[in-house]
Scaffold this motif. Sequence first.
Motif, PDB file in Angstrom:
ATOM      1  N   LEU A  30      43.999  29.340  42.678  1.00 39.38           N
ATOM      2  CA  LEU A  30      42.713  28.725  43.033  1.00 39.38           C
ATOM      3  C   LEU A  30      41.780  29.779  43.610  1.00 39.38           C
ATOM      4  CD1 LEU A  30      43.473  25.288  44.725  1.00 39.38           C
ATOM      5  CD2 LEU A  30      42.392  25.704  42.537  1.00 39.38           C
ATOM      6  N   ARG A  31      40.579  29.783  43.127  1.00 38.50           N
ATOM      7  CA  ARG A  31      39.593  30.762  43.555  1.00 38.50           C
ATOM      8  C   ARG A  31      39.008  30.342  44.894  1.00 38.50           C
ATOM      9  NH1 ARG A  31      34.355  32.322  41.739  1.00 38.50           N
ATOM     10  NH2 ARG A  31      33.966  30.239  40.987  1.00 38.50           N
ATOM     11  N   THR A  32      38.909  31.279  45.818  1.00 35.74           N
ATOM     12  CA  THR A  32      38.373  30.944  47.141  1.00 35.74           C
ATOM     13  C   THR A  32      37.085  31.680  47.460  1.00 35.74           C
ATOM     14  OG1 THR A  32      39.680  32.678  48.170  1.00 35.74           O
ATOM     15  CG2 THR A  32      40.651  30.480  48.124  1.00 35.74           C
ATOM     16  N   GLY A  33      36.596  32.505  46.539  1.00 33.67           N
ATOM     17  CA  GLY A  33      35.394  33.277  46.825  1.00 33.67           C
ATOM     18  C   GLY A  33      35.733  34.735  47.066  1.00 33.67           C
ATOM     19  N   ARG A  34      36.988  35.001  47.398  1.00 38.36           N
ATOM     20  CA  ARG A  34      37.450  36.389  47.528  1.00 38.36           C
ATOM     21  C   ARG A  34      38.236  36.730  46.272  1.00 38.36           C
ATOM     22  NH1 ARG A  34      39.091  34.796  52.631  1.00 38.36           N
ATOM     23  NH2 ARG A  34      41.246  34.855  51.975  1.00 38.36           N
ATOM     24  N   ALA A  35      38.119  37.963  45.850  1.00 41.65           N
ATOM     25  CA  ALA A  35      38.839  38.407  44.659  1.00 41.65           C
ATOM     26  C   ALA A  35      40.325  38.562  44.980  1.00 41.65           C
ATOM     27  CB  ALA A  35      38.278  39.744  44.185  1.00 41.65           C
ATOM     28  N   SER A  36      41.157  38.182  44.019  1.00 44.09           N
ATOM     29  CA  SER A  36      42.592  38.349  44.175  1.00 44.09           C
ATOM     30  C   SER A  36      43.217  38.436  42.785  1.00 44.09           C
ATOM     31  CB  SER A  36      43.149  37.179  44.989  1.00 44.09           C
ATOM     32  OG  SER A  36      44.168  36.520  44.327  1.00 44.09           O
ATOM     33  N   ALA A  37      44.168  39.331  42.624  1.00 43.93           N
ATOM     34  CA  ALA A  37      44.812  39.514  41.323  1.00 43.93           C
ATOM     35  C   ALA A  37      45.586  38.264  40.916  1.00 43.93           C
ATOM     36  CB  ALA A  37      45.742  40.720  41.368  1.00 43.93           C
ATOM     37  N   SER A  38      46.092  37.515  41.899  1.00 43.27           N
ATOM     38  CA  SER A  38      46.914  36.334  41.590  1.00 43.27           C
ATOM     39  C   SER A  38      46.104  35.211  40.950  1.00 43.27           C
ATOM     40  CB  SER A  38      47.611  35.834  42.848  1.00 43.27           C
ATOM     41  OG  SER A  38      46.663  35.431  43.800  1.00 43.27           O
ATOM     42  N   MET A  39      44.769  35.257  41.070  1.00 42.07           N
ATOM     43  CA  MET A  39      43.971  34.192  40.467  1.00 42.07           C
ATOM     44  C   MET A  39      44.033  34.237  38.942  1.00 42.07           C
ATOM     45  SD  MET A  39      40.258  35.709  41.508  1.00 42.07           S
ATOM     46  CE  MET A  39      39.179  34.661  40.631  1.00 42.07           C
ATOM     47  N   LEU A  40      44.494  35.356  38.383  1.00 44.80           N
ATOM     48  CA  LEU A  40      44.609  35.484  36.927  1.00 44.80           C
ATOM     49  C   LEU A  40      46.001  35.124  36.410  1.00 44.80           C
ATOM     50  CD1 LEU A  40      42.628  38.813  36.451  1.00 44.80           C
ATOM     51  CD2 LEU A  40      41.861  36.505  35.924  1.00 44.80           C
ATOM     52  N   GLU A  41      46.939  34.825  37.311  1.00 45.40           N
ATOM     53  CA  GLU A  41      48.319  34.531  36.885  1.00 45.40           C
ATOM     54  C   GLU A  41      48.429  33.403  35.861  1.00 45.40           C
ATOM     55  OE1 GLU A  41      50.883  34.122  40.266  1.00 45.40           O
ATOM     56  OE2 GLU A  41      50.722  36.242  40.755  1.00 45.40           O
ATOM     57  N   PRO A  42      47.671  32.306  35.991  1.00 44.77           N
ATOM     58  CA  PRO A  42      47.844  31.238  34.991  1.00 44.77           C
ATOM     59  C   PRO A  42      47.184  31.533  33.640  1.00 44.77           C
ATOM     60  CG  PRO A  42      46.280  30.551  36.687  1.00 44.77           C
ATOM     61  CD  PRO A  42      46.797  31.892  37.086  1.00 44.77           C
ATOM     62  N   VAL A  43      46.380  32.587  33.558  1.00 41.27           N
ATOM     63  CA  VAL A  43      45.669  32.907  32.313  1.00 41.27           C
ATOM     64  C   VAL A  43      46.623  33.596  31.336  1.00 41.27           C
ATOM     65  CG1 VAL A  43      43.702  34.107  31.296  1.00 41.27           C
ATOM     66  CG2 VAL A  43      43.509  33.148  33.596  1.00 41.27           C
ATOM     67  N   MET A  44      46.722  33.018  30.147  1.00 42.40           N
ATOM     68  CA  MET A  44      47.598  33.564  29.115  1.00 42.40           C
ATOM     69  C   MET A  44      46.748  34.076  27.950  1.00 42.40           C
ATOM     70  SD  MET A  44      50.527  33.106  30.421  1.00 42.40           S
ATOM     71  CE  MET A  44      52.006  32.789  29.525  1.00 42.40           C
ATOM     72  N   GLY A  49      51.287  37.850  18.752  1.00 43.37           N
ATOM     73  CA  GLY A  49      51.880  36.634  18.204  1.00 43.37           C
ATOM     74  C   GLY A  49      52.463  35.677  19.222  1.00 43.37           C
ATOM     75  N   GLN A  50      52.229  35.897  20.496  1.00 43.89           N
ATOM     76  CA  GLN A  50      52.726  34.949  21.501  1.00 43.89           C
ATOM     77  C   GLN A  50      51.810  34.924  22.713  1.00 43.89           C
ATOM     78  OE1 GLN A  50      56.639  36.412  22.144  1.00 43.89           O
ATOM     79  NE2 GLN A  50      56.045  37.960  23.616  1.00 43.89           N
ATOM     80  N   ARG A  51      51.973  33.904  23.557  1.00 42.92           N
ATOM     81  CA  ARG A  51      51.169  33.756  24.778  1.00 42.92           C
ATOM     82  C   ARG A  51      51.765  34.683  25.840  1.00 42.92           C
ATOM     83  NH1 ARG A  51      46.934  31.237  24.822  1.00 42.92           N
ATOM     84  NH2 ARG A  51      47.182  29.880  26.603  1.00 42.92           N
TER      85      ARG A  51
END
Length: 187
Positions: A30-44, A49-51
């Motif tokens: 969840l984005r809180t207004g501060r940058a964090s690398a973990s905010m991209l974890e759910p992005v595939m 040939g795969q996710r």
Amino acid sequence: MSDDFMLDTDDLERRMDGAMSALKTEFASLRTGRASASMLEPVMVDAYGQRTPINQVGTVNVPEPRMVTINVWDKGLVGKVEKAIRESGLGINPQLNGTIIMLPIPELNEERRRELTKVAGQYAENARVSVRNIRRDGMDQIKKAKGDGMSEDDQKLWEGEVQEITDRFIKAVDSLLESKQGEIMQV
């Protein structure tokens, strides 16, 4: 025979810990207004040939509080990574600079903050449901043992122990939710 019954409370706690870990991962995205690398974890990304998670196709860095950069290793995947971020629902507009994708994190407005607190609440409710399902599994084991001759006193003792573990984890979920909502609403 009833004296032989031992409920594996360690297993119940381990499974409830798993629900807590999943909640922490969801909260980190969840984005809180501060940058964090973990905010991209759910992005595939559709890569090879795969996710594939973004952190497996490039290096994710946070050079400043309102910026995330991704240095994509394979030039051919830059467009796919950019597309995955745009379609992720994070509300971030990627900017390309060669093989580096820059993600400026915009300031959250009040309405978006309220939406994010609701999303956090849904994540927490899902975790509570998981914990309660694990509690039900434990209670079912106790009921089965009662049918096999366990005394009523033992049944009450085990049910109390399972409930105590459940209450502790529900309290931890509520505490995590409260701190995450405070973090989101912080300007």
